[in-house]
Design an enzyme around this catalytic site. Structure first.
Site, PDB file in Angstrom:
ATOM      1  N   HIS A   1     -11.001   4.036  -2.574  1.00 33.72           N
ATOM      2  CA  HIS A   1     -10.625   2.684  -2.140  1.00 33.72           C
ATOM      3  C   HIS A   1     -10.701   2.540  -0.617  1.00 33.72           C
ATOM      4  O   HIS A   1     -11.340   1.620  -0.095  1.00 33.72           O
ATOM      5  CB  HIS A   1      -9.215   2.338  -2.643  1.00 33.72           C
ATOM      6  CG  HIS A   1      -8.540   1.264  -1.850  1.00 33.72           C
ATOM      7  ND1 HIS A   1      -7.559   1.532  -0.912  1.00 33.72           N
ATOM      8  CD2 HIS A   1      -8.748  -0.078  -1.806  1.00 33.72           C
ATOM      9  CE1 HIS A   1      -7.185   0.388  -0.349  1.00 33.72           C
ATOM     10  NE2 HIS A   1      -7.881  -0.601  -0.872  1.00 33.72           N
TER      11      HIS A   1
ATOM     12  N   PHE B   1      -6.355  -3.884   7.245  1.00 31.74           N
ATOM     13  CA  PHE B   1      -5.664  -4.610   6.186  1.00 31.74           C
ATOM     14  C   PHE B   1      -5.514  -6.106   6.482  1.00 31.74           C
ATOM     15  O   PHE B   1      -5.710  -6.940   5.616  1.00 31.74           O
ATOM     16  CB  PHE B   1      -4.280  -4.017   5.935  1.00 31.74           C
ATOM     17  CG  PHE B   1      -4.324  -2.720   5.174  1.00 31.74           C
ATOM     18  CD1 PHE B   1      -5.136  -2.570   4.062  1.00 31.74           C
ATOM     19  CD2 PHE B   1      -3.546  -1.647   5.564  1.00 31.74           C
ATOM     20  CE1 PHE B   1      -5.165  -1.374   3.355  1.00 31.74           C
ATOM     21  CE2 PHE B   1      -3.576  -0.453   4.869  1.00 31.74           C
ATOM     22  CZ  PHE B   1      -4.389  -0.310   3.765  1.00 31.74           C
TER      23      PHE B   1
ATOM     24  N   HIS C   1     -12.050  -4.830  -4.801  1.00 32.65           N
ATOM     25  CA  HIS C   1     -10.786  -4.619  -5.502  1.00 32.65           C
ATOM     26  C   HIS C   1     -10.889  -4.846  -7.002  1.00 32.65           C
ATOM     27  O   HIS C   1     -10.099  -4.284  -7.771  1.00 32.65           O
ATOM     28  CB  HIS C   1      -9.659  -5.427  -4.857  1.00 32.65           C
ATOM     29  CG  HIS C   1      -8.941  -4.592  -3.846  1.00 32.65           C
ATOM     30  ND1 HIS C   1      -7.950  -3.695  -4.201  1.00 32.65           N
ATOM     31  CD2 HIS C   1      -9.136  -4.439  -2.519  1.00 32.65           C
ATOM     32  CE1 HIS C   1      -7.546  -3.043  -3.118  1.00 32.65           C
ATOM     33  NE2 HIS C   1      -8.250  -3.474  -2.082  1.00 32.65           N
TER      34      HIS C   1
ATOM     35  N   HIS D   1      -2.495  -5.821  -6.349  1.00 28.38           N
ATOM     36  CA  HIS D   1      -3.871  -6.270  -6.154  1.00 28.38           C
ATOM     37  C   HIS D   1      -4.440  -6.910  -7.425  1.00 28.38           C
ATOM     38  O   HIS D   1      -5.276  -7.799  -7.354  1.00 28.38           O
ATOM     39  CB  HIS D   1      -4.740  -5.117  -5.652  1.00 28.38           C
ATOM     40  CG  HIS D   1      -4.423  -4.715  -4.236  1.00 28.38           C
ATOM     41  ND1 HIS D   1      -3.421  -3.822  -3.922  1.00 28.38           N
ATOM     42  CD2 HIS D   1      -4.942  -5.114  -3.048  1.00 28.38           C
ATOM     43  CE1 HIS D   1      -3.365  -3.678  -2.599  1.00 28.38           C
ATOM     44  NE2 HIS D   1      -4.276  -4.449  -2.038  1.00 28.38           N
TER      45      HIS D   1
ATOM     46  N   HIS E   1       0.839  -1.204   0.000  1.00 29.61           N
ATOM     47  CA  HIS E   1       0.000   0.000   0.000  1.00 29.61           C
ATOM     48  C   HIS E   1       0.872   1.251   0.000  1.00 29.61           C
ATOM     49  O   HIS E   1       2.042   1.188   0.329  1.00 29.61           O
ATOM     50  CB  HIS E   1      -0.931  -0.005   1.210  1.00 29.61           C
ATOM     51  CG  HIS E   1      -1.903  -1.147   1.160  1.00 29.61           C
ATOM     52  ND1 HIS E   1      -1.871  -2.209   2.008  1.00 29.61           N
ATOM     53  CD2 HIS E   1      -2.916  -1.400   0.290  1.00 29.61           C
ATOM     54  CE1 HIS E   1      -2.810  -3.062   1.696  1.00 29.61           C
ATOM     55  NE2 HIS E   1      -3.474  -2.613   0.649  1.00 29.61           N
TER      56      HIS E   1
HETATM   57 CU1  C2O Z   1      -4.543  -4.214  -0.009  1.00 27.61          CU
HETATM   58 CU2  C2O Z   1      -7.899  -2.586  -0.320  1.00 27.61          CU
HETATM   59  O1  C2O Z   1      -6.229  -3.163   0.203  1.00 27.61           O
END
Ligand code: C2O
Length: 620
Positions: A347, A368, A381, A229, A220
């Site tokens: 997000h 997290f 995501h 991701h 992050h």
């Molecule tokens: Cu790795 Cu939405 O987070």
């Protein structure tokens, strides 16, 4: 030993290389293992106890015993890790270092993982838990990792918007997830292991290889946010598909940017009897509650505001890769130099909106380490990932991915649907078509929905004169409430006059360089959920929201923490917002300074800021 000798031409200060990551290892090479890191102990302020939580508090995964740590591990080069590190340390210490070859490490193999610090992260424990471990090491691999190859000739997977899936599709998805949940928890394809990937990669479970100091590998707050991701979801989807023998299976995306049925929790996740359900969500949200993409602002959410957040974070505020993706994260550097506009905006908002306020840390989505335990996470995501595709299609600005090799060569490890450990690189993630999937098209109402200025130019002048009594810009800065850095943001807003290095920029200038507002050295306790909004105005910010041009963007993050032995839990990062369009729309292009107002939106959280300035950003 090419790797070691190539290091001899390095200087640490100029170290710039893609990140090889470390993963936990046991006595055979390449492996991830059940061997824990040394437990770290530290006392936690604010009434918490020792800060460690177990990722494997789940049923049948054995809790690792720190005493069982085995020192005998080998790296790919067949050397003891200690020897390798000693070698590196020796070279670093040599005085003849030069920085002639900053890319030498690009071709370096992934080194031996660091046993001592691998895979235990220390997050805040649930209330009443004195000591537990966040343990999210993946299971062992019996064979070396293979390098990812882009698929050829596989059927295209089309990810549907979650609000429009068919019953037939839903049944398939439920069956796949049910099977994933039923796999033994030490199977890397199991839901537990899939969820733990996020814990390990996000909470400091992994370390950067080959460094004398312990440096976290985190995904992050930097330019690896989108690629990491994307890969994570890629394998998750492939595994689900393989569990139902359907190579065309594609994850549904949570279309939270679309008021046409998407701006709510998708109903497929709300059925308590479905494997898609997670009990640890905010009980107040139902499939008719409007999502709040500016979560934490203290205002009632509205479609207008949500569309404004989207426009600001994807269109006007993100005309360069560095604004959209975030700041570079290079081997040997701290991982959290600055996230992109979507990461720090919508997000985080959706994570926090979904998280369960009854849990100590708003698990699952609000933290997290636990976010991956909610099936809605993967659809959330998927939509974040979709933004990456959309961003590249917007014609204005220079919306191209980085060409920087350090980014393209950054690699991650995942298990695939055959339980094989696969090494993937950022460079293979740039085109989802090549990876074998696309997003089903829906309307994107925010693309054309430019926010409007709240105040007219004339009104602004009057307000400016009233507040600062007509004195010049420099004086105004002096008399402003916070002329001194570092500045502490507590619970009241702060307005500053920020100088613009250039006025009257030509069209060409604007194409070449994006004017950016940089909020530098943002520091806070890693355990805290932090948010502040940024406005280019000093007026009535309480009445103005993301639906107005004056809103430049947000900084918002989930609480998480470092597992460093030094127990330093401060996060230090930055926020960079593109403001060329905004200044045009506010008719402020000729001004030699702008008023910037920061509005803190988190209670009892102290944020320090080192500097605020305006700069010009080119391509990386
Ligand atoms: Cu790795 Cu939405 O987070």
């Amino acid at each position: 030993m090419a790797y070691i000798s190539s290091l001899s031409s390095f200087s640490l200060s100029n170290f710039s290389a893609p990140l090889p990551i470390s993963i936990c290892s046991s006595s055979s090479a390449f492996l991830t293992s059940q061997i824990p890191c040394k437990p770290t102990k530290r006392s936690k302020p604010k009434g918490h106890h020792v800060s460690k939580v177990s990722c494997n508090s789940n049923q049948n995964t054995p809790t690792p015993n720190p005493e069982e740590e085995k020192p005998s591990s080998y790296n790919i080069l067949g050397k003891h890790r200690r020897d390798v590190l000693l070698g590196i340390g020796g070279l670093y210490g040599a005085s003849a270092l030069s920085n002639t070859n900053p890319l030498a490490m690009a071709a370096a193999p992934i080194l031996e993982p660091d046993l001592e610090h691998c895979c235990i992260t220390d997050d805040v424990p649930p209330k009443g838990v004195i000591e537990a471990q966040v343990y999210c090491c993946p299971p062992k691999s019996s064979s070396p990792p293979i390098d990812f190859k882009l698929p050829k000739g596989t059927p295209l997977r089309v990810r549907p918007p979650a609000q429009f899936v068919t019953d037939e599709y839903l049944e398939k998805y439920k069956l796949a997830l049910k099977r994933m949940r039923e796999l033994p928890s030490d199977d890397p394809r199991s839901f537990k292991q899939q969820a733990d990937i996020h814990c390990a990669y996000c909470d400091g479970g992994y370390k950067q290889l080959g460094f004398p100091v312990e440096l976290d590998f985190k995904v992050h707050f930097s330019w690896i946010f989108f690629p990491f991701h994307r890969w994570y979801l890629y394998f998750y989807e492939r595994i689900l598909g393989s569990l139902i023998d359907d190579p065309t299976f594609a994850l549904p995306y949570w279309n939270w940017d679309n008021p046409d049925g998407g701006m709510v929790l998708p109903s497929i996740f709300a059925d308590e009897d479905s494997p898609l359900y997670d009990p640890r969500r905010n009980p107040d949200i139902t499939p008719t509650t409007l999502v709040d993409l500016n979560y934490g602002s203290g205002k009632e959410p509205s479609v207008e505001q949500n569309l404004g957040v989207m426009y600001t974070s994807v269109v006007s505020g993100a005309k360069r890769a560095s604004l959209f993706h975030g700041k570079p994260f290079l081997a040997g550097k701290q991982p959290e130099l600055g996230g992109g506009t979507v990461e720090l905006g919508p997000h985080t908002a959706v994570h926090r909106w979904t998280g369960d306020p009854r849990q100590p840390n708003k698990e699952d989505m609000g933290r997290f380490y636990s976010a991956g335990r909610d099936p809605a996470f993967y659809s959330h995501h998927a939509n974040v990932d979709r933004m990456w595709n959309i961003w590249k299609t917007i014609p204005s600005g220079k919306r191209r991915d980085f060409k920087n090799r350090d980014w393209l060569e950054t690699s991650f490890f995942f298990y695939d649907e055959n339980k094989t450990l696969v090494r993937v690189k950022v460079k293979d993630s740039l085109d989802t078509n090549k990876m074998g999937y696309v997003y089903q098209d829906v309307a994107i109402p925010w693309l054309e929905k430019k926010p409007k200025p709240k105040r007219t130019r004339k009104a602004k002048k009057v307000a400016f004169a009233q507040q600062f009594g007509g004195i010049g810009a420099a004086m105004a800065a002096e008399t402003g409430p916070s002329s001194k850095f570092p500045l502490t943001l507590l619970d009241s807003k702060v307005t500053l006059l920020v100088k613009r290095p250039k006025q009257l920029r030509s069209k060409r200038d604007k194409e070449e360089e994006e004017e950016v507002l940089v909020i530098d050295g943002i520091e806070f306790d890693g355990d805290d959920d932090v948010k502040f909004d940024v406005y280019i105005t000093d007026e009535d910010v309480e009445d103005i929201g993301p639906e107005s041009t004056e809103f430049a963007g947000s900084f918002s993050t989930l609480g998480h923490s470092h597992s460093n032995m030094n127990m330093d839990k401060k996060i230090k990062t930055s926020l960079t917002l593109g403001i060329t369009d905004l200044l045009e729309d506010l008719d402020a292009e000729n001004d030699d300074s702008v008023l910037v107002t920061l509005v803190p939106r988190s209670e009892n959280v102290s944020i320090t800021i080192q500097n605020i300035k305006i700069e010009f950003e080119k391509d990386e």
